[in-house]
Scaffold this motif. Structure first.
Motif, PDB file in Angstrom:
ATOM      1  N   UNK A 128       7.192   3.680  -1.298  1.00  0.00           N
ATOM      2  CA  UNK A 128       8.231   4.502  -0.662  1.00  0.00           C
ATOM      3  C   UNK A 128       9.218   5.084  -1.671  1.00  0.00           C
ATOM      4  N   UNK A 129       9.073   4.715  -2.948  1.00  0.00           N
ATOM      5  CA  UNK A 129       9.963   5.246  -3.980  1.00  0.00           C
ATOM      6  C   UNK A 129       9.751   6.756  -4.147  1.00  0.00           C
ATOM      7  N   UNK A 130      10.790   7.440  -4.638  1.00  0.00           N
ATOM      8  CA  UNK A 130      10.690   8.890  -4.845  1.00  0.00           C
ATOM      9  C   UNK A 130       9.521   9.214  -5.770  1.00  0.00           C
ATOM     10  N   UNK A 131       9.343   8.392  -6.803  1.00  0.00           N
ATOM     11  CA  UNK A 131       8.193   8.527  -7.712  1.00  0.00           C
ATOM     12  C   UNK A 131       7.429   7.207  -7.675  1.00  0.00           C
ATOM     13  N   UNK A 132       6.460   7.073  -6.791  1.00  0.00           N
ATOM     14  CA  UNK A 132       5.739   5.797  -6.669  1.00  0.00           C
ATOM     15  C   UNK A 132       4.798   5.582  -7.853  1.00  0.00           C
ATOM     16  N   UNK A 133       4.430   4.336  -8.103  1.00  0.00           N
ATOM     17  CA  UNK A 133       3.488   4.049  -9.200  1.00  0.00           C
ATOM     18  C   UNK A 133       2.071   4.516  -8.839  1.00  0.00           C
ATOM     19  N   UNK A 134       1.285   4.719  -9.870  1.00  0.00           N
ATOM     20  CA  UNK A 134      -0.133   5.063  -9.659  1.00  0.00           C
ATOM     21  C   UNK A 134      -1.036   3.866  -9.984  1.00  0.00           C
ATOM     22  N   UNK A 135      -0.446   2.832 -10.564  1.00  0.00           N
ATOM     23  CA  UNK A 135      -1.179   1.610 -10.876  1.00  0.00           C
ATOM     24  C   UNK A 135      -0.285   0.407 -10.650  1.00  0.00           C
ATOM     25  N   UNK A 136      -0.865  -0.679 -10.146  1.00  0.00           N
ATOM     26  CA  UNK A 136      -0.086  -1.906  -9.926  1.00  0.00           C
ATOM     27  C   UNK A 136      -0.876  -3.109 -10.431  1.00  0.00           C
ATOM     28  N   UNK A 137      -0.221  -3.905 -11.276  1.00  0.00           N
ATOM     29  CA  UNK A 137      -0.762  -5.196 -11.706  1.00  0.00           C
ATOM     30  C   UNK A 137      -0.090  -6.260 -10.841  1.00  0.00           C
ATOM     31  N   UNK A 138      -0.909  -7.081 -10.162  1.00  0.00           N
ATOM     32  CA  UNK A 138      -0.395  -8.037  -9.179  1.00  0.00           C
ATOM     33  C   UNK A 138      -0.642  -9.470  -9.643  1.00  0.00           C
ATOM     34  N   UNK A 139       0.275 -10.358  -9.318  1.00  0.00           N
ATOM     35  CA  UNK A 139       0.282 -11.733  -9.821  1.00  0.00           C
ATOM     36  C   UNK A 139      -1.007 -12.492  -9.554  1.00  0.00           C
ATOM     37  N   UNK A 140      -1.595 -12.349  -8.350  1.00  0.00           N
ATOM     38  CA  UNK A 140      -2.866 -13.030  -8.086  1.00  0.00           C
ATOM     39  C   UNK A 140      -3.747 -12.181  -7.171  1.00  0.00           C
ATOM     40  N   UNK A 141      -4.972 -12.609  -6.977  1.00  0.00           N
ATOM     41  CA  UNK A 141      -5.942 -11.820  -6.221  1.00  0.00           C
ATOM     42  C   UNK A 141      -5.584 -11.685  -4.744  1.00  0.00           C
ATOM     43  N   UNK A 142      -5.139 -12.778  -4.143  1.00  0.00           N
ATOM     44  CA  UNK A 142      -4.777 -12.712  -2.722  1.00  0.00           C
ATOM     45  C   UNK A 142      -3.681 -11.672  -2.505  1.00  0.00           C
ATOM     46  N   UNK A 143      -2.687 -11.672  -3.404  1.00  0.00           N
ATOM     47  CA  UNK A 143      -1.615 -10.685  -3.327  1.00  0.00           C
ATOM     48  C   UNK A 143      -2.145  -9.271  -3.587  1.00  0.00           C
ATOM     49  N   UNK A 144      -3.089  -9.151  -4.519  1.00  0.00           N
ATOM     50  CA  UNK A 144      -3.657  -7.832  -4.826  1.00  0.00           C
ATOM     51  C   UNK A 144      -4.367  -7.251  -3.602  1.00  0.00           C
ATOM     52  N   UNK A 145      -4.978  -8.124  -2.816  1.00  0.00           N
ATOM     53  CA  UNK A 145      -5.623  -7.649  -1.589  1.00  0.00           C
ATOM     54  C   UNK A 145      -4.583  -7.144  -0.595  1.00  0.00           C
ATOM     55  N   UNK A 146      -3.409  -7.777  -0.571  1.00  0.00           N
ATOM     56  CA  UNK A 146      -2.309  -7.293   0.260  1.00  0.00           C
ATOM     57  C   UNK A 146      -1.841  -5.924  -0.202  1.00  0.00           C
ATOM     58  N   UNK A 147      -1.842  -5.734  -1.528  1.00  0.00           N
ATOM     59  CA  UNK A 147      -1.449  -4.444  -2.100  1.00  0.00           C
ATOM     60  C   UNK A 147      -2.429  -3.344  -1.692  1.00  0.00           C
ATOM     61  N   UNK A 148      -3.717  -3.648  -1.768  1.00  0.00           N
ATOM     62  CA  UNK A 148      -4.740  -2.655  -1.388  1.00  0.00           C
ATOM     63  C   UNK A 148      -4.641  -2.311   0.103  1.00  0.00           C
ATOM     64  N   UNK A 149      -4.401  -3.336   0.929  1.00  0.00           N
ATOM     65  CA  UNK A 149      -4.255  -3.088   2.380  1.00  0.00           C
ATOM     66  C   UNK A 149      -3.055  -2.185   2.650  1.00  0.00           C
TER      67      UNK A 149
END
Length: 330
Positions: free
Chosen positions: A231-252
């Protein structure tokens, strides 16, 4: 059924039966098989409390985990149990649910000598208390660790592995890279954040404070933090996430926002749990040698229990970046 009954049926002395149970290598193969055959037929169970009084041993190891529902810790536990059972030890499990008071309560089992040793997969209690405990009892840390603590420890280099994950995104051309951390009270979260920052600085990329969001290791928390980032004015194009379960939340969260992974948003996780290869898209992640970490931790604990000299106390296992569909297209 008593040990003397087993001895009579096997035509050996009670001392021989005891040796078969505690030091089988000291008994001839023929005699050992004869005694074990009787034990199996009559379903003899040694009296554990009586054995404790005689040997001051329980043959039980306590493993304390921060979250029993985690797929990551399940694989580490399997490695611990593999070595423990092979050496005649049983493993009991203590789940702290990330509560330091529960961690302390499990440590009381060690203080009361109800277990022969402990593997801690979490390390939230006071550093000085851990140091004192390790001077009195067999204790090994695995996965988590404490800076400056002279206790046998098995882990990966979380700083360099996080740097590796972030640099993968940089090499794909991303410059606006966010990081969703775990709880900052945990050293793993702090070290992975360090690795992320090191990668960004070494490639002269700006570290935007709003691109760093703290979550609590769960799918839901990472989902919510990702929505905040997007929702940021300039959102990221890549995200490194602490663990896999959280990364799946990011993808969702990305999918629910109408984005495509990896075309609109590339995602890197951490741990390489089994679901990483099932989830769509398959997850790029840092692989930790989970089973090997558990094996090594139990081997070190056995050394301590047996009073064997230990030349080295810090063991850093090798990690690997596994590249899958969440950071590369077809």
């Amino acid at each position: 059924m008593k040990m003397s009954d087993v001895a009579k049926l096997a035509n050996v002395s009670a001392a021989t039966v005891s040796r078969v149970l505690s030091n089988p290598e000291k008994v001839s193969l023929e005699t050992r098989e004869r005694v074990l055959d009787v034990i199996n037929k009559v379903n003899y169970k040694p009296h554990i409390v009586a054995r404790q009084f005689r040997t001051q041993e329980t043959k039980i190891i306590l493993v304390v985990v921060p979250d029993i529902t985690s797929a990551f810790f399940a694989k580490v536990l399997r490695g611990i149990e593999h070595v423990a059972l092979k050496n005649g030890y049983q493993v009991i499990l203590g789940d702290t649910e990330n509560d330091v008071e529960r961690e302390n309560s499990y440590i009381d089992l060690l203080l009361q000598k109800q277990v022969d040793g402990m593997v801690l997969l979490t390390a939230k209690i006071d550093k000085n208390k851990l140091e004192e405990l390790s001077n009195e009892f067999p204790l090994v840390l695995a996965c988590e660790y404490v800076d400056g603590l002279n206790v046998p420890t098995v882990s990966i280099d979380n700083i360099s592995s996080a740097r590796k994950a972030t640099e993968h995104l940089i090499q794909l051309g991303h410059t606006k890279i966010a990081h969703i951390t775990g709880p900052m009270s945990v050293i793993l979260s702090r070290d992975r954040l360090k690795g992320y920052k090191q990668a960004m600085i070494s490639h002269d990329l700006e570290i935007e404070p709003s691109y760093i969001q703290e979550a609590d290791r769960t799918f839901e928390s990472s989902y919510n933090q990702t929505l905040k980032l997007l929702s940021l004015a300039t959102p990221p194009t890549g995200i490194f996430v602490f663990n896999d379960e959280m990364a799946m939340g990011t993808i969702k969260a990305a999918k629910d926002s109408g984005l495509t992974v990896p075309d609109d948003l590339a995602v890197v996780g951490f741990d390489n749990i089994k679901m990483a290869t099932v989830f769509e898209p398959n997850l790029t992640t840092i692989d930790q040698p989970k089973f090997a970490i558990g094996q090594k931790a139990m081997e070190l604990l056995l050394q301590l229990i047996n009073g064997e000299p230990m030349k080295k106390k810090k063991f850093v296992m090798k990690d690997e970046l596994i590249i899958r569909d969440s950071t590369k297209g077809e």
